[in-house]
Design a protein around this motif. Structure first.
Motif, PDB file in Angstrom:
ATOM      1  N   VAL A 190       0.800  -1.230   0.000  1.00 55.29           N
ATOM      2  CA  VAL A 190       0.000   0.000   0.000  1.00 55.29           C
ATOM      3  C   VAL A 190       0.831   1.279   0.000  1.00 55.29           C
ATOM      4  O   VAL A 190       0.382   2.325   0.489  1.00 55.29           O
ATOM      5  N   GLY A 191       2.030   1.200  -0.588  1.00 59.92           N
ATOM      6  CA  GLY A 191       2.810   2.423  -0.736  1.00 59.92           C
ATOM      7  C   GLY A 191       4.123   2.372   0.015  1.00 59.92           C
ATOM      8  O   GLY A 191       4.569   1.323   0.478  1.00 59.92           O
ATOM      9  N   THR A 192       4.744   3.527   0.089  1.00 62.87           N
ATOM     10  CA  THR A 192       6.042   3.631   0.752  1.00 62.87           C
ATOM     11  C   THR A 192       6.044   4.833   1.680  1.00 62.87           C
ATOM     12  O   THR A 192       5.301   5.794   1.462  1.00 62.87           O
ATOM     13  N   THR A 194       8.975   7.500   3.525  1.00 61.54           N
ATOM     14  CA  THR A 194      10.368   7.927   3.398  1.00 61.54           C
ATOM     15  C   THR A 194      10.602   8.997   4.451  1.00 61.54           C
ATOM     16  O   THR A 194       9.805   9.930   4.560  1.00 61.54           O
ATOM     17  N   ARG A 214      13.713   4.340   3.773  1.00 61.38           N
ATOM     18  CA  ARG A 214      12.491   4.189   2.985  1.00 61.38           C
ATOM     19  C   ARG A 214      11.930   2.799   3.256  1.00 61.38           C
ATOM     20  O   ARG A 214      12.660   1.815   3.222  1.00 61.38           O
ATOM     21  N   TYR A 216       8.780  -0.048   2.406  1.00 62.76           N
ATOM     22  CA  TYR A 216       7.636  -0.537   1.647  1.00 62.76           C
ATOM     23  C   TYR A 216       6.605  -1.014   2.651  1.00 62.76           C
ATOM     24  O   TYR A 216       6.912  -1.820   3.528  1.00 62.76           O
ATOM     25  N   SER A 287       1.801  13.845   6.822  1.00 60.77           N
ATOM     26  CA  SER A 287       1.834  13.166   5.521  1.00 60.77           C
ATOM     27  C   SER A 287       3.030  13.610   4.684  1.00 60.77           C
ATOM     28  O   SER A 287       3.653  12.802   3.996  1.00 60.77           O
ATOM     29  N   VAL A 288       3.323  14.905   4.743  1.00 60.45           N
ATOM     30  CA  VAL A 288       4.457  15.420   3.978  1.00 60.45           C
ATOM     31  C   VAL A 288       5.763  14.856   4.525  1.00 60.45           C
ATOM     32  O   VAL A 288       6.622  14.388   3.776  1.00 60.45           O
ATOM     33  N   HIS A 291       6.660  11.303   3.746  1.00 62.76           N
ATOM     34  CA  HIS A 291       6.963  11.080   2.330  1.00 62.76           C
ATOM     35  C   HIS A 291       8.027  12.085   1.899  1.00 62.76           C
ATOM     36  O   HIS A 291       7.881  12.793   0.912  1.00 62.76           O
ATOM     37  N   ARG A 292       9.083  12.152   2.676  1.00 64.96           N
ATOM     38  CA  ARG A 292      10.083  13.193   2.507  1.00 64.96           C
ATOM     39  C   ARG A 292      10.874  13.041   1.218  1.00 64.96           C
ATOM     40  O   ARG A 292      11.268  11.937   0.843  1.00 64.96           O
ATOM     41  N   LYS A 293      11.107  14.171   0.565  1.00 66.41           N
ATOM     42  CA  LYS A 293      11.975  14.179  -0.610  1.00 66.41           C
ATOM     43  C   LYS A 293      13.428  14.078  -0.147  1.00 66.41           C
ATOM     44  O   LYS A 293      13.862  14.835   0.711  1.00 66.41           O
ATOM     45  N   ARG A 299      16.452   4.050  -4.809  1.00 64.77           N
ATOM     46  CA  ARG A 299      16.014   2.956  -5.669  1.00 64.77           C
ATOM     47  C   ARG A 299      14.669   3.309  -6.269  1.00 64.77           C
ATOM     48  O   ARG A 299      13.794   3.820  -5.584  1.00 64.77           O
TER      49      ARG A 299
ATOM     50  N   THR B 192      -4.221  13.460   3.079  1.00 66.88           N
ATOM     51  CA  THR B 192      -4.156  14.645   2.219  1.00 66.88           C
ATOM     52  C   THR B 192      -3.104  14.422   1.150  1.00 66.88           C
ATOM     53  O   THR B 192      -2.172  13.650   1.335  1.00 66.88           O
ATOM     54  N   ILE B 270      -2.683   3.269  -5.079  1.00 69.19           N
ATOM     55  CA  ILE B 270      -1.573   2.855  -4.212  1.00 69.19           C
ATOM     56  C   ILE B 270      -2.110   2.406  -2.857  1.00 69.19           C
ATOM     57  O   ILE B 270      -1.770   1.333  -2.359  1.00 69.19           O
ATOM     58  N   ARG B 271      -3.002   3.192  -2.262  1.00 68.29           N
ATOM     59  CA  ARG B 271      -3.518   2.849  -0.930  1.00 68.29           C
ATOM     60  C   ARG B 271      -4.303   1.547  -0.939  1.00 68.29           C
ATOM     61  O   ARG B 271      -4.383   0.847   0.060  1.00 68.29           O
ATOM     62  N   GLY B 273      -3.594  -1.058  -2.827  1.00 71.11           N
ATOM     63  CA  GLY B 273      -2.773  -2.178  -3.290  1.00 71.11           C
ATOM     64  C   GLY B 273      -2.925  -2.469  -4.773  1.00 71.11           C
ATOM     65  O   GLY B 273      -2.604  -3.568  -5.224  1.00 71.11           O
ATOM     66  N   ILE B 283       7.140   4.417  -8.027  1.00 72.35           N
ATOM     67  CA  ILE B 283       6.040   4.619  -7.091  1.00 72.35           C
ATOM     68  C   ILE B 283       6.452   5.446  -5.874  1.00 72.35           C
ATOM     69  O   ILE B 283       5.663   6.237  -5.345  1.00 72.35           O
ATOM     70  N   SER B 287       4.860   8.931  -4.517  1.00 72.67           N
ATOM     71  CA  SER B 287       4.380   9.187  -3.147  1.00 72.67           C
ATOM     72  C   SER B 287       4.992  10.454  -2.564  1.00 72.67           C
ATOM     73  O   SER B 287       4.329  11.211  -1.865  1.00 72.67           O
ATOM     74  N   VAL B 288       6.280  10.654  -2.851  1.00 71.01           N
ATOM     75  CA  VAL B 288       6.956  11.845  -2.339  1.00 71.01           C
ATOM     76  C   VAL B 288       6.379  13.097  -3.001  1.00 71.01           C
ATOM     77  O   VAL B 288       6.059  14.082  -2.324  1.00 71.01           O
ATOM     78  N   HIS B 291       3.019  14.327  -1.866  1.00 72.30           N
ATOM     79  CA  HIS B 291       3.015  14.835  -0.482  1.00 72.30           C
ATOM     80  C   HIS B 291       4.123  15.879  -0.366  1.00 72.30           C
ATOM     81  O   HIS B 291       4.943  15.842   0.543  1.00 72.30           O
TER      82      HIS B 291
END
Lengths: 299, 299
Positions: A190-192, A194, A214, A216, A287-288, A291-293, A299, B192, B270-271, B273, B283, B287-288, B291
């Motif tokens: 269901v996503g990643t 980071t 990061r 999964y 949330s931000v 999901h950090r840049k 990868r 969000t 993504i959420r 699956g 992906i 996600s990054v 957000h």
């Protein structure tokens, strides 16, 4: 004392952001680069670690270097040598080299992992989301070097070179929670998430090390399964508990979760509609941040 | 031609990131600030828009300024004047002022919205996620100024000053999809998304305008409901279709979705699956980017 969810996120995503205040801290670190990619920073190294590196035999080769670092006995982190290899990727997502995971934080390179949340809806159907949502939460053994006694994801682990998120979550589910492969294959990817951790209290080694990570993320819906669907299998877990959402939130507010597992749990709660902006006005920042840049190749 | 999911994300999150290449574009914009917060940038203004602003009556007051901008008839964007007020927040999440939404892109301030995805599991139970996942997708009317004929979220809309995400999604669900409040209250608020659009083809006005956006995302599980559970109610929607996940993916690859709604759909996939790293190696970057950290004060 109870902490806000945003406070808890800031523990796992502790590395400063660029800008006022952050820039000077970021500039303290030495950039880790390899000859093949002279303009790509692969990780951040603390200056005194970099000083030690200069004096070591092994030179440009990572394995002799980490072995030599272990041999001089200067780094507590390397006492928990794992004898595994974790991947470090380049700008085109190619594998550049592999590194012993206990040494990763010394080089500040990105580490990849998997985390799964096993849950069930109790006393209602999953369709209408009535009833009570419960989550299987293990407590880490008191003997573990990192974060002893803290609460964890249902299942989690690091991603070794050559492994895939699925192969990793299947193996860890068997090892940590006695879950059979057939059941784990019903999980949803269901996503990643980071985030950029900085080692500190509980990390079981030196403090201030840059640890970009990061993970999964998997969900495993075990609605209809008994409370002992997950049971300990090795000595990494002291016990599993089946916690309700209010109990999970209480434990989060008490900082009982291992920092990155708190993020996994917050992501789970948000995705399942269990933590909303009405309760936590900082939810968007959460949330931000999870999901950090990253400014490293990933990868 | 089919586009990658990451290509599609880059359409909605088009504003450059700091660093090589991006810095110069970012520096082209004029920073929009207010006297009360001289060090906080609230938005990015295109230089030629800023030039026009200087010559307008109204001075420091936003409402006379936007009215004067409309009166001179220079901005096509303002032809679709909505007569509503959208909020602009300060560094302490306080409401600083409100602005006519058609003028928001001229000032480059953050706009808040809501997006809901209505879906059902067909031919299996929701619990085991067997059967086929289907999503209600409306096609926008051909007469709309912005993104005519494109595919949209099941329900969506902008968040006006004083409104809450829930009040907004309930009103829009009735207006756009004939959904009753009692049903919409069963929706789940699932996080969000935050992204930085730049107006272009299809935006119905000037190009190159900075449009930072944040949307509150809702899921509405309508498993067991008939295909006409959502029906058009006003002339904003041409028709609703119930699409399978492969059909949604095909439409995404053909850029048939309104850019921000493509993000909403990718987040949904993504959420749930339905889009994993095995299919889309980008992906994590997706996600990054959905957000994104903003350097403006946010609610």
């Amino acid at each position: 004392m109870s902490y806000s969810y945003l406070d808890i996120v800031k523990i796992a995503d502790a590395f400063p952001y660029p800008g006022p205040g952050g820039e000077s801290t970021i500039n303290d670190y030495v950039h880790f680069r390899v000859a093949a990619h002279p303009y790509e920073t692969l990780g951040f190294i603390l200056p005194d670690v970099a000083d030690t590196l200069k004096d070591l035999p092994g030179g440009l080769w990572i394995s002799p270097t980490t072995l030599a670092m272990r041999a001089i006995g200067r780094f507590r982190l390397l006492n928990k040598w794992r004898g595994e290899l974790f991947p470090v990727y380049g700008p085109n997502k190619e594998l550049l080299f592999s590194i012993e995971p206990s040494a990763s934080p010394l080089f500040g390179v990105v580490v990849y992992g998997v985390n799964m949340t096993a849950f069930r809806w109790s006393g209602g159907s999953n369709n209408n989301r009535q009833g009570s949502l419960q989550v299987w939460v293990p407590r880490r053994s008191s003997t573990r070097a990192k974060f002893p006694n803290m609460l964890d994801s249902s299942v989690g682990g690091g991603l070794a070179t050559g492994g895939t998120p699925w192969s990793c979550i299947i193996r860890e589910s068997e090892e940590e929670a006695s879950l059979e492969e057939g059941l784990v294959r019903c999980a949803q990817e269901v996503g990643t998430i980071t985030y950029f951790y900085v080692s500190g209290e509980g990390s079981g080694g030196e403090s201030g090390l840059a640890q970009p990570e990061r993970s999964y993320v998997f969900d495993l819906d075990l609605t209809g399964f008994p409370p002992d669907a997950l049971t300990m299998n090795d000595d990494s877990v002291a016990a599993f508990e089946l916690l309700t959402v209010p109990e999970v939130k209480l434990a989060l507010g008490r900082k009982e979760f291992k920092p990155n597992c708190a993020l996994v749990m917050l992501d789970f709660l948000i995705r399942h509609g269990q933590l909303t902006v009405e309760e936590e006005p900082g939810i968007q920042e959460i949330s931000v941040r999870m999901h950090r840049k990253m400014d490293f190749p990933l990868r």
